[in-house]
Scaffold this motif. Structure first.
Motif, PDB file in Angstrom:
ATOM      1  N   ALA A 174       0.855  -1.194   0.000  1.00  0.00           N
ATOM      2  CA  ALA A 174       0.000   0.000   0.000  1.00  0.00           C
ATOM      3  C   ALA A 174       0.886   1.238   0.000  1.00  0.00           C
ATOM      4  O   ALA A 174       1.965   1.255   0.590  1.00  0.00           O
ATOM      5  N   LYS A 175       0.411   2.280  -0.684  1.00  0.00           N
ATOM      6  CA  LYS A 175       1.148   3.541  -0.759  1.00  0.00           C
ATOM      7  C   LYS A 175       0.260   4.635  -0.179  1.00  0.00           C
ATOM      8  O   LYS A 175      -0.758   4.990  -0.767  1.00  0.00           O
ATOM      9  N   HIS A 176       0.652   5.154   0.970  1.00  0.00           N
ATOM     10  CA  HIS A 176      -0.115   6.177   1.674  1.00  0.00           C
ATOM     11  C   HIS A 176       0.517   7.544   1.411  1.00  0.00           C
ATOM     12  O   HIS A 176       1.708   7.733   1.661  1.00  0.00           O
ATOM     13  N   TYR A 177      -0.283   8.489   0.923  1.00  0.00           N
ATOM     14  CA  TYR A 177       0.217   9.816   0.588  1.00  0.00           C
ATOM     15  C   TYR A 177      -0.353  10.861   1.543  1.00  0.00           C
ATOM     16  O   TYR A 177      -1.532  10.821   1.891  1.00  0.00           O
ATOM     17  N   PHE A 178       0.503  11.801   1.933  1.00  0.00           N
ATOM     18  CA  PHE A 178       0.059  12.897   2.781  1.00  0.00           C
ATOM     19  C   PHE A 178       0.822  14.163   2.422  1.00  0.00           C
ATOM     20  O   PHE A 178       1.884  14.116   1.795  1.00  0.00           O
ATOM     21  N   CYS A 179       0.268  15.302   2.799  1.00  0.00           N
ATOM     22  CA  CYS A 179       0.879  16.591   2.515  1.00  0.00           C
ATOM     23  C   CYS A 179       2.066  16.808   3.458  1.00  0.00           C
ATOM     24  O   CYS A 179       1.920  16.699   4.673  1.00  0.00           O
ATOM     25  N   SER A 180       3.205  17.138   2.892  1.00  0.00           N
ATOM     26  CA  SER A 180       4.406  17.365   3.705  1.00  0.00           C
ATOM     27  C   SER A 180       4.361  18.700   4.437  1.00  0.00           C
ATOM     28  O   SER A 180       5.163  18.938   5.329  1.00  0.00           O
ATOM     29  N   VAL A 181       3.403  19.565   4.112  1.00  0.00           N
ATOM     30  CA  VAL A 181       3.277  20.866   4.781  1.00  0.00           C
ATOM     31  C   VAL A 181       2.384  20.749   6.017  1.00  0.00           C
ATOM     32  O   VAL A 181       2.797  21.061   7.125  1.00  0.00           O
TER      33      VAL A 181
END
Length: 143
Positions: free
Chosen positions: A72-79
């Motif tokens: 699984a590839k979980h993406y989130f905002c680095s800001v």
């Protein structure tokens, strides 16, 4: 708005990451998961096909997180740190989209949300008759 027929705008909390998504079945696919990551994240996710998500701005600010099998590839905002979407382990042709990131949607809009058994992931279980969900999370409004 009939969210099963048209693209919906979405964004992280700070607005750095913005996207348009065509949901697979509107908000009817709302789910939560019991895996160690989702349990701590607590988000309600809705489904979209991989080709149905377009990052319209801030793609460079997305950060990828993977654990365990790294499927699984979980993406989130680095800001701002908000989870926006993930590519599913159970179906790599689908994204789970954070419902709270969708314009005009709140996770408290759902009276009931199916809870998938991510601790005993279907990809790890050899028992064909085991259900993929463990229960339903109910939101009860105070009057």
């Amino acid at each position: 708005m009939n969210q099963s027929d048209e693209a919906v705008n979405g964004a992280c909390h700070c607005g750095t990451v913005q996207f348009r998504v065509k949901l697979s079945d509107g908000l009817n696919t709302a789910r939560r998961c019991t895996c160690s990551y989702c349990r701590m994240r607590g988000a309600v996710a809705v489904s979209a096909q991989v080709g149905g998500l377009e990052i319209t701005s801030g793609e460079e600010a997305l950060t990828l997180y993977q654990f365990n099998t790294k499927a699984a590839k979980h993406y989130f905002c680095s800001v701002c740190g908000i989870y926006t979407h993930h590519q599913r382990r159970s179906n790599p042709q689908q994204y789970g989209i954070n419902a709270a990131c969708l314009e005009g949607v709140s996770p408290f809009d759902f009276d009931e949300v199916i809870v998938n058994d991510g601790v005993n992931h279907p990809a790890d279980d050899k028992s064909p008759n085991r259900p993929s969900y463990v229960g339903i999370l109910k939101y009860i409004r105070c009057e």
